[in-house]
Design a protein around this motif. Structure first.
Motif, PDB file in Angstrom:
ATOM      1  N   LEU A   1       0.535  -0.729   0.090  1.00  0.00           N
ATOM      2  CA  LEU A   1       0.172   0.099  -0.125  1.00  0.00           C
ATOM      3  C   LEU A   1       0.655   1.405  -0.344  1.00  0.00           C
ATOM      4  N   ASN A   2       0.851   2.046   1.183  1.00  0.00           N
ATOM      5  CA  ASN A   2       1.598   3.442   1.338  1.00  0.00           C
ATOM      6  C   ASN A   2       3.045   2.972   1.375  1.00  0.00           C
ATOM      7  N   GLY A   3       3.709   1.952   2.139  1.00  0.00           N
ATOM      8  CA  GLY A   3       4.457   2.230   2.984  1.00  0.00           C
ATOM      9  C   GLY A   3       5.536   0.570   2.584  1.00  0.00           C
ATOM     10  N   ARG A   4       6.778   1.058   3.246  1.00  0.00           N
ATOM     11  CA  ARG A   4       7.178  -0.580   3.844  1.00  0.00           C
ATOM     12  C   ARG A   4       7.028  -1.265   5.014  1.00  0.00           C
ATOM     13  N   PHE A   5       6.915  -2.348   5.008  1.00  0.00           N
ATOM     14  CA  PHE A   5       6.554  -3.068   5.938  1.00  0.00           C
ATOM     15  C   PHE A   5       8.390  -3.734   6.575  1.00  0.00           C
ATOM     16  N   THR A   6       8.789  -3.815   7.509  1.00  0.00           N
ATOM     17  CA  THR A   6       9.594  -4.514   8.581  1.00  0.00           C
ATOM     18  C   THR A   6       9.886  -5.009   9.433  1.00  0.00           C
ATOM     19  N   CYS A   7       9.782  -6.771   8.597  1.00  0.00           N
ATOM     20  CA  CYS A   7       9.280  -7.104   9.697  1.00  0.00           C
ATOM     21  C   CYS A   7      10.314  -7.876  11.022  1.00  0.00           C
TER      22      CYS A   7
ATOM     23  N   THR B   1      -0.376  12.133   7.435  1.00  0.00           N
ATOM     24  CA  THR B   1       1.285  12.893   7.738  1.00  0.00           C
ATOM     25  C   THR B   1       1.713  12.392   6.529  1.00  0.00           C
ATOM     26  N   GLU B   2       2.794  13.772   5.680  1.00  0.00           N
ATOM     27  CA  GLU B   2       3.605  13.438   4.566  1.00  0.00           C
ATOM     28  C   GLU B   2       3.999  12.068   5.092  1.00  0.00           C
TER      29      GLU B   2
ATOM     30  N   LEU C   1       0.921   0.797  17.298  1.00  0.00           N
ATOM     31  CA  LEU C   1       2.140   1.601  18.161  1.00  0.00           C
ATOM     32  C   LEU C   1       2.206   2.799  17.338  1.00  0.00           C
ATOM     33  N   ILE C   2       1.301   3.796  17.354  1.00  0.00           N
ATOM     34  CA  ILE C   2       2.224   4.983  16.637  1.00  0.00           C
ATOM     35  C   ILE C   2       3.320   5.157  17.372  1.00  0.00           C
ATOM     36  N   LEU C   3       4.303   5.693  16.424  1.00  0.00           N
ATOM     37  CA  LEU C   3       6.219   6.425  16.568  1.00  0.00           C
ATOM     38  C   LEU C   3       6.437   7.406  16.477  1.00  0.00           C
ATOM     39  N   GLU C   4       5.787   7.689  14.850  1.00  0.00           N
ATOM     40  CA  GLU C   4       6.061   8.469  14.427  1.00  0.00           C
ATOM     41  C   GLU C   4       4.790   9.549  13.368  1.00  0.00           C
ATOM     42  N   GLY C   5       4.600  10.558  13.121  1.00  0.00           N
ATOM     43  CA  GLY C   5       3.257  11.449  12.586  1.00  0.00           C
ATOM     44  C   GLY C   5       2.024  10.817  13.129  1.00  0.00           C
ATOM     45  N   GLU C   6       0.868  11.490  12.955  1.00  0.00           N
ATOM     46  CA  GLU C   6      -0.389  10.993  13.730  1.00  0.00           C
ATOM     47  C   GLU C   6      -1.142  10.005  12.345  1.00  0.00           C
ATOM     48  N   PHE C   7      -2.280   9.261  13.140  1.00  0.00           N
ATOM     49  CA  PHE C   7      -2.679   7.927  12.178  1.00  0.00           C
ATOM     50  C   PHE C   7      -4.496   8.302  12.999  1.00  0.00           C
ATOM     51  N   LYS C   8      -5.525   8.715  11.454  1.00  0.00           N
ATOM     52  CA  LYS C   8      -6.324   8.705  11.978  1.00  0.00           C
ATOM     53  C   LYS C   8      -7.002   7.205  11.244  1.00  0.00           C
TER      54      LYS C   8
ATOM     55  N   LEU D   1       2.237 -14.874  16.700  1.00  0.00           N
ATOM     56  CA  LEU D   1       2.953 -13.814  17.037  1.00  0.00           C
ATOM     57  C   LEU D   1       3.800 -13.337  16.026  1.00  0.00           C
ATOM     58  N   CYS D   2       3.056 -11.975  15.304  1.00  0.00           N
ATOM     59  CA  CYS D   2       4.416 -11.469  14.457  1.00  0.00           C
ATOM     60  C   CYS D   2       4.054  -9.881  14.389  1.00  0.00           C
ATOM     61  N   ILE D   3       5.052  -9.066  14.068  1.00  0.00           N
ATOM     62  CA  ILE D   3       5.226  -7.477  14.402  1.00  0.00           C
ATOM     63  C   ILE D   3       5.836  -7.267  13.063  1.00  0.00           C
ATOM     64  N   TYR D   4       5.333  -6.134  12.751  1.00  0.00           N
ATOM     65  CA  TYR D   4       6.222  -5.101  12.037  1.00  0.00           C
ATOM     66  C   TYR D   4       6.234  -3.774  11.958  1.00  0.00           C
ATOM     67  N   ASP D   5       7.447  -3.188  11.611  1.00  0.00           N
ATOM     68  CA  ASP D   5       7.368  -1.497  11.517  1.00  0.00           C
ATOM     69  C   ASP D   5       6.908  -1.517  10.315  1.00  0.00           C
ATOM     70  N   THR D   6       6.459  -0.716  10.487  1.00  0.00           N
ATOM     71  CA  THR D   6       5.878   0.161   8.861  1.00  0.00           C
ATOM     72  C   THR D   6       6.287   1.399   8.911  1.00  0.00           C
ATOM     73  N   TYR D   7       6.641   1.794   8.000  1.00  0.00           N
ATOM     74  CA  TYR D   7       6.939   3.122   7.485  1.00  0.00           C
ATOM     75  C   TYR D   7       6.222   3.329   6.177  1.00  0.00           C
ATOM     76  N   ARG D   8       5.198   4.427   6.410  1.00  0.00           N
ATOM     77  CA  ARG D   8       4.747   5.578   5.200  1.00  0.00           C
ATOM     78  C   ARG D   8       5.249   6.210   4.884  1.00  0.00           C
ATOM     79  N   PHE D   9       4.908   6.370   3.655  1.00  0.00           N
ATOM     80  CA  PHE D   9       5.830   7.624   2.743  1.00  0.00           C
ATOM     81  C   PHE D   9       4.779   8.545   2.175  1.00  0.00           C
ATOM     82  N   ARG D  10       2.918   8.181   2.572  1.00  0.00           N
ATOM     83  CA  ARG D  10       2.572   9.292   2.246  1.00  0.00           C
ATOM     84  C   ARG D  10       0.895   8.814   2.758  1.00  0.00           C
TER      85      ARG D  10
END
Length: 155
Positions: free
Chosen positions: A26-32, A106-107, A69-76, A43-52
Motif C-alpha cells: 500500500l503506502n509504505g514499507r513493512f519490515t518484519c 502526515t507525509e 503503536l504510533i512511533l512518528e506522525g499522526e494516524f486516524k 505472534l508477528c510484528i511489523y515496523d511500518t514506514y508510511r511514505f504518504r
C-alpha cells in the motif's frame, strides 16, 4: 539444540527486516521484526514506514487481534464506531471480529503493528501489490482470514 537450549532468533537492527526482505505494501514499507516462525505462529510484528497519507480499506480479522503503536506522525483510526486521531506514543487495539481501518495523516509516519496470533499475515504482505479497492485485493484478504467491509478512511 543438542545441549537442550533453544535457538533464539537474532536481533533485528533498526531499519532492517527479520529476513532481509522488507516489503512495499500500500503506502509504505513493512519490515518484519518478529516472525510467526519465531513464535510458533503465536505472534508477528511489523515496523511500518508510511511514505504518504493513506491506509488499508476497512476490514475485519476473523481470528486475530491487531495492535498498533504510533512511533512518528499522526494516524486516524476507526475501530468499530469510534474514530480517533493518534500520535507518537499512542496505541490502539483492533480486536478480532471488529471492523477497523487507519490512515496515516502526515507525509511520513511510522507505526508498529502486531498480529496475535500471526496467522498468514507474512504471506499476505508478501503478495503482489494490488489496488486495495479491487476484487482481487478482497479475495487476497479472504485467503488470509480477513474480510474487506468498507473503503479506506478519508482525510
Amino acid at each position: 539444540m543438542a545441549d537442550g537450549t533453544a535457538r533464539l532468533p537474532p536481533a533485528v537492527r533498526a531499519g532492517e527486516d527479520r529476513f532481509g526482505a522488507p516489503r512495499e505494501f500500500l503506502n509504505g514499507r513493512f519490515t518484519c521484526k518478529v516472525s510467526a516462525r519465531d513464535t510458533n505462529g503465536a505472534l508477528c510484528i511489523y515496523d511500518t514506514y508510511r511514505f504518504r497519507p493513506g491506509g488499508p480499506p476497512q476490514h475485519v480479522h476473523f481470528a486475530q487481534d491487531e495492535w498498533f503503536l504510533i512511533l512518528e506522525g499522526e494516524f486516524k483510526f476507526q475501530v468499530g464506531n469510534e474514530t480517533l486521531v493518534l500520535q507518537a506514543g499512542d496505541s490502539i487495539l483492533g480486536p478480532r471480529g471488529v471492523p477497523h481501518a487507519f490512515r496515516s495523516m502526515t507525509e511520513t509516519a511510522r507505526m508498529m503493528i502486531a498480529f496475535q496470533p500471526a496467522g498468514t499475515m507474512e504471506a499476505f504482505f508478501a503478495a503482489e501489490l494490488l489496488d486495495p479497492l479491487s476484487r482481487e485485493f478482497k479475495e487476497l484478504s479472504r485467503q488470509h482470514g480477513m474480510d474487506v467491509v468498507g473503503p479506506p478512511l478519508g482525510a
